[in-house]
Design a protein around this motif. Structure first.
Motif, PDB file in Angstrom:
ATOM      1  N   LYS A  41       0.770  -1.219  -0.288  1.00  0.00           N
ATOM      2  CA  LYS A  41      -0.016   0.116   0.054  1.00  0.00           C
ATOM      3  C   LYS A  41       0.862   1.363   0.097  1.00  0.00           C
ATOM      4  CE  LYS A  41      -3.856   2.078   3.009  1.00  0.00           C
ATOM      5  NZ  LYS A  41      -4.537   2.012   4.217  1.00  0.00           N
ATOM      6  N   ASN A  42       1.933   1.187   0.659  1.00  0.00           N
ATOM      7  CA  ASN A  42       2.906   2.392   0.915  1.00  0.00           C
ATOM      8  C   ASN A  42       4.438   2.084   0.446  1.00  0.00           C
ATOM      9  OD1 ASN A  42       0.824   3.724   2.377  1.00  0.00           O
ATOM     10  ND2 ASN A  42       1.193   2.280   4.115  1.00  0.00           N
ATOM     11  N   ASP A  43       4.976   2.974  -0.240  1.00  0.00           N
ATOM     12  CA  ASP A  43       6.370   2.847  -0.292  1.00  0.00           C
ATOM     13  C   ASP A  43       7.022   2.808   0.950  1.00  0.00           C
ATOM     14  OD1 ASP A  43       6.155   2.339  -3.497  1.00  0.00           O
ATOM     15  OD2 ASP A  43       6.273   4.501  -3.589  1.00  0.00           O
ATOM     16  N   VAL A  44       6.839   3.848   1.624  1.00  0.00           N
ATOM     17  CA  VAL A  44       7.297   4.125   2.834  1.00  0.00           C
ATOM     18  C   VAL A  44       6.309   4.232   3.819  1.00  0.00           C
ATOM     19  CG1 VAL A  44       8.983   5.592   4.259  1.00  0.00           C
ATOM     20  CG2 VAL A  44       9.328   5.391   1.858  1.00  0.00           C
ATOM     21  N   SER A  45       6.639   3.406   5.233  1.00  0.00           N
ATOM     22  CA  SER A  45       5.715   3.641   6.252  1.00  0.00           C
ATOM     23  C   SER A  45       5.300   5.007   6.805  1.00  0.00           C
ATOM     24  CB  SER A  45       6.218   2.804   7.391  1.00  0.00           C
ATOM     25  OG  SER A  45       5.867   3.179   8.803  1.00  0.00           O
ATOM     26  N   PRO A  46       4.038   5.262   6.820  1.00  0.00           N
ATOM     27  CA  PRO A  46       3.503   6.448   7.515  1.00  0.00           C
ATOM     28  C   PRO A  46       4.115   6.950   8.645  1.00  0.00           C
ATOM     29  CG  PRO A  46       1.849   5.255   7.376  1.00  0.00           C
ATOM     30  CD  PRO A  46       2.901   4.503   6.563  1.00  0.00           C
ATOM     31  N   LEU A  47       4.474   6.071   9.525  1.00  0.00           N
ATOM     32  CA  LEU A  47       4.976   6.270  10.910  1.00  0.00           C
ATOM     33  C   LEU A  47       6.435   7.012  10.575  1.00  0.00           C
ATOM     34  CD1 LEU A  47       4.593   4.024  13.800  1.00  0.00           C
ATOM     35  CD2 LEU A  47       6.658   5.392  13.774  1.00  0.00           C
ATOM     36  N   ILE A  48       6.611   8.173  11.222  1.00  0.00           N
ATOM     37  CA  ILE A  48       8.088   8.550  11.045  1.00  0.00           C
ATOM     38  C   ILE A  48       8.468   8.827  12.669  1.00  0.00           C
ATOM     39  CG2 ILE A  48       9.187  10.874  10.326  1.00  0.00           C
ATOM     40  CD1 ILE A  48       7.704   9.199   8.122  1.00  0.00           C
ATOM     41  N   PRO A  49       9.650   8.126  12.888  1.00  0.00           N
ATOM     42  CA  PRO A  49      10.449   8.320  13.996  1.00  0.00           C
ATOM     43  C   PRO A  49      10.825   9.665  14.530  1.00  0.00           C
ATOM     44  CG  PRO A  49      11.404   6.618  12.945  1.00  0.00           C
ATOM     45  CD  PRO A  49      10.529   7.200  11.861  1.00  0.00           C
ATOM     46  N   GLY A  50      10.055   9.914  15.730  1.00  0.00           N
ATOM     47  CA  GLY A  50      10.442  11.309  16.170  1.00  0.00           C
ATOM     48  C   GLY A  50       9.453  12.431  16.106  1.00  0.00           C
ATOM     49  N   LYS A  78      17.820   5.884  18.620  1.00  0.00           N
ATOM     50  CA  LYS A  78      17.023   6.423  19.709  1.00  0.00           C
ATOM     51  C   LYS A  78      18.196   6.935  20.766  1.00  0.00           C
ATOM     52  CE  LYS A  78      12.924   5.420  20.643  1.00  0.00           C
ATOM     53  NZ  LYS A  78      11.569   4.582  20.945  1.00  0.00           N
ATOM     54  N   ARG A  79      17.755   6.447  21.998  1.00  0.00           N
ATOM     55  CA  ARG A  79      18.571   6.611  22.979  1.00  0.00           C
ATOM     56  C   ARG A  79      19.785   5.743  22.879  1.00  0.00           C
ATOM     57  NH1 ARG A  79      16.999   8.783  28.022  1.00  0.00           N
ATOM     58  NH2 ARG A  79      14.858   9.804  27.984  1.00  0.00           N
ATOM     59  N   GLY A  80      19.709   4.717  22.261  1.00  0.00           N
ATOM     60  CA  GLY A  80      21.017   3.902  21.940  1.00  0.00           C
ATOM     61  C   GLY A  80      20.686   3.399  20.660  1.00  0.00           C
ATOM     62  N   ASN A 174      16.563  -7.989  38.203  1.00  0.00           N
ATOM     63  CA  ASN A 174      16.338  -6.808  37.446  1.00  0.00           C
ATOM     64  C   ASN A 174      17.071  -5.518  38.102  1.00  0.00           C
ATOM     65  OD1 ASN A 174      14.657  -4.907  36.396  1.00  0.00           O
ATOM     66  ND2 ASN A 174      12.765  -5.704  36.723  1.00  0.00           N
ATOM     67  N   ASN A 175      17.874  -5.092  37.240  1.00  0.00           N
ATOM     68  CA  ASN A 175      18.724  -3.799  37.706  1.00  0.00           C
ATOM     69  C   ASN A 175      17.784  -2.510  37.757  1.00  0.00           C
ATOM     70  OD1 ASN A 175      18.588  -3.788  34.858  1.00  0.00           O
ATOM     71  ND2 ASN A 175      20.518  -2.585  34.621  1.00  0.00           N
ATOM     72  N   ASN A 176      16.536  -2.892  37.128  1.00  0.00           N
ATOM     73  CA  ASN A 176      15.655  -1.349  36.967  1.00  0.00           C
ATOM     74  C   ASN A 176      14.986  -1.079  38.529  1.00  0.00           C
ATOM     75  OD1 ASN A 176      15.983  -1.578  34.212  1.00  0.00           O
ATOM     76  ND2 ASN A 176      13.440  -1.838  33.751  1.00  0.00           N
ATOM     77  N   LEU A 177      14.872  -2.150  39.161  1.00  0.00           N
ATOM     78  CA  LEU A 177      14.308  -1.781  40.410  1.00  0.00           C
ATOM     79  C   LEU A 177      15.723  -1.129  41.226  1.00  0.00           C
ATOM     80  CD1 LEU A 177      12.646  -5.266  41.445  1.00  0.00           C
ATOM     81  CD2 LEU A 177      11.912  -2.798  40.497  1.00  0.00           C
ATOM     82  N   ILE A 178      16.949  -1.688  40.958  1.00  0.00           N
ATOM     83  CA  ILE A 178      18.125  -0.902  41.553  1.00  0.00           C
ATOM     84  C   ILE A 178      18.333   0.546  41.185  1.00  0.00           C
ATOM     85  CG2 ILE A 178      20.302  -0.868  42.083  1.00  0.00           C
ATOM     86  CD1 ILE A 178      20.279  -3.982  41.605  1.00  0.00           C
ATOM     87  N   GLN A 179      18.041   0.798  39.912  1.00  0.00           N
ATOM     88  CA  GLN A 179      18.348   1.967  39.461  1.00  0.00           C
ATOM     89  C   GLN A 179      16.936   2.959  39.387  1.00  0.00           C
ATOM     90  OE1 GLN A 179      19.518   1.482  35.448  1.00  0.00           O
ATOM     91  NE2 GLN A 179      21.284   0.652  36.104  1.00  0.00           N
ATOM     92  N   ARG A 180      15.804   2.371  39.773  1.00  0.00           N
ATOM     93  CA  ARG A 180      14.455   3.151  39.941  1.00  0.00           C
ATOM     94  C   ARG A 180      14.180   3.794  38.572  1.00  0.00           C
ATOM     95  NH1 ARG A 180      14.296   5.564  45.859  1.00  0.00           N
ATOM     96  NH2 ARG A 180      14.483   3.400  47.236  1.00  0.00           N
ATOM     97  N   SER A 181      14.574   3.151  37.568  1.00  0.00           N
ATOM     98  CA  SER A 181      14.423   3.531  36.198  1.00  0.00           C
ATOM     99  C   SER A 181      12.857   3.364  35.760  1.00  0.00           C
ATOM    100  CB  SER A 181      15.442   2.883  35.092  1.00  0.00           C
ATOM    101  OG  SER A 181      15.011   3.261  33.992  1.00  0.00           O
ATOM    102  N   ARG A 182      12.409   4.412  34.778  1.00  0.00           N
ATOM    103  CA  ARG A 182      11.171   4.163  34.454  1.00  0.00           C
ATOM    104  C   ARG A 182      11.227   3.464  33.050  1.00  0.00           C
ATOM    105  NH1 ARG A 182       9.194   8.145  30.986  1.00  0.00           N
ATOM    106  NH2 ARG A 182      10.692   9.899  30.397  1.00  0.00           N
ATOM    107  N   TRP A 183      12.287   3.175  32.454  1.00  0.00           N
ATOM    108  CA  TRP A 183      12.663   2.431  31.231  1.00  0.00           C
ATOM    109  C   TRP A 183      12.691   1.040  31.432  1.00  0.00           C
ATOM    110  CZ3 TRP A 183      11.475   5.688  27.434  1.00  0.00           C
ATOM    111  CH2 TRP A 183      11.657   6.925  27.367  1.00  0.00           C
ATOM    112  N   ASP A 184      11.892   0.176  30.517  1.00  0.00           N
ATOM    113  CA  ASP A 184      12.339  -1.191  30.857  1.00  0.00           C
ATOM    114  C   ASP A 184      13.602  -1.815  30.324  1.00  0.00           C
ATOM    115  OD1 ASP A 184       9.647  -1.773  31.836  1.00  0.00           O
ATOM    116  OD2 ASP A 184       8.729  -1.590  29.792  1.00  0.00           O
ATOM    117  N   ASN A 185      14.111  -2.843  30.894  1.00  0.00           N
ATOM    118  CA  ASN A 185      15.326  -3.235  30.457  1.00  0.00           C
ATOM    119  C   ASN A 185      14.858  -4.409  29.149  1.00  0.00           C
ATOM    120  OD1 ASN A 185      17.594  -4.774  29.909  1.00  0.00           O
ATOM    121  ND2 ASN A 185      18.410  -4.395  32.068  1.00  0.00           N
TER     122      ASN A 185
END
Length: 200
Positions: A41-50, A78-80, A174-185
């Motif tokens: 349907k599309n040559d390029v996806s309509p979802l544009i990162p950012g 992205k972040r990495g 789970n190091n997320n609990l140690i770092q109290r990060s809101r980002w999933d590992n």
């Protein structure tokens, strides 16, 4: 000052006992490859990162569907460098157009088909329909064999020379609990999925 032996041991440890680990994707997320894979349907996806205005998909099904209906999809660091979006695009039988992938360090995205995707990005304007079909088929098989959670789990088990896959238990910290990060590992979560599939 520290003895020479310390530095020798440290260098050896870094070289021989530390292994890169990339993201992966559950095999059940990989879509079936249809015969009419070149009819999109599309040559390029309509979802544009950012561009959050294009983040309009409120179900997983619709999100994957728009990739499956597109020949190519834009993705980038992205972040990495590693990002689940890269794998979701491939799982949808869509080819990622990965901006600046040639700048990715050697030991990051180690299982990702970087060389081929760099080639496709550079040649995207001249790729024939026949060549596109070949690329999609190759990337589909590559994703099924190299980029699944099971493949990632088998890689880790091989590196630690673990052979008894029956009645085995692994403690995941789970190091997320140690770092109290809101980002999933994601590395940990995806590896856990693979280990649950491999170990029984």
């Amino acid at each position: 000052s520290r003895p020479t032996e310390y530095f020798t041991f440290k260098d050896q440890l870094n070289k021989d006992n530390v292994f890169p680990l990339s993201y992966s994707i559950p095999e059940e997320k990989i879509m079936t490859l249809n015969e009419d894979i070149h009819i999109k349907k599309n040559d390029v996806s309509p979802l544009i990162p950012g561009n959050t205005d294009t983040y309009i998909y409120d179900t997983e099904e619709s999100y994957y569907k728009q990739y499956n209906e597109s020949k190519y999809a834009l993705t980038t660091k992205k972040r990495g460098w590693d990002c689940l979006r890269h794998y979701e695009i491939l799982a949808s039988n869509c080819i990622p157009l990965f901006k600046n992938l040639n700048n990715c360090p050697e030991n990051i995205l180690v299982n990702f088909p970087k060389k081929l995707l760099i080639k496709i990005f550079n040649e995207k304007d001249t790729i024939s329909e026949e060549q596109y079909i070949k690329y999609v088929k190759y990337l589909h098989n590559y994703t099924k064999t190299k980029l699944t959670c099971k493949a990632s789990a088998n890689y880790v088990l091989k590196k630690i020379m673990f052979n008894n896959k029956k009645h085995s238990k692994i403690l995941m910290i789970n190091n997320n609990l140690i770092q109290r990060s809101r980002w999933d590992n994601y590395t940990q979560l995806l590896l856990t999925i693979g280990l649950r599939k491999v170990l029984h």
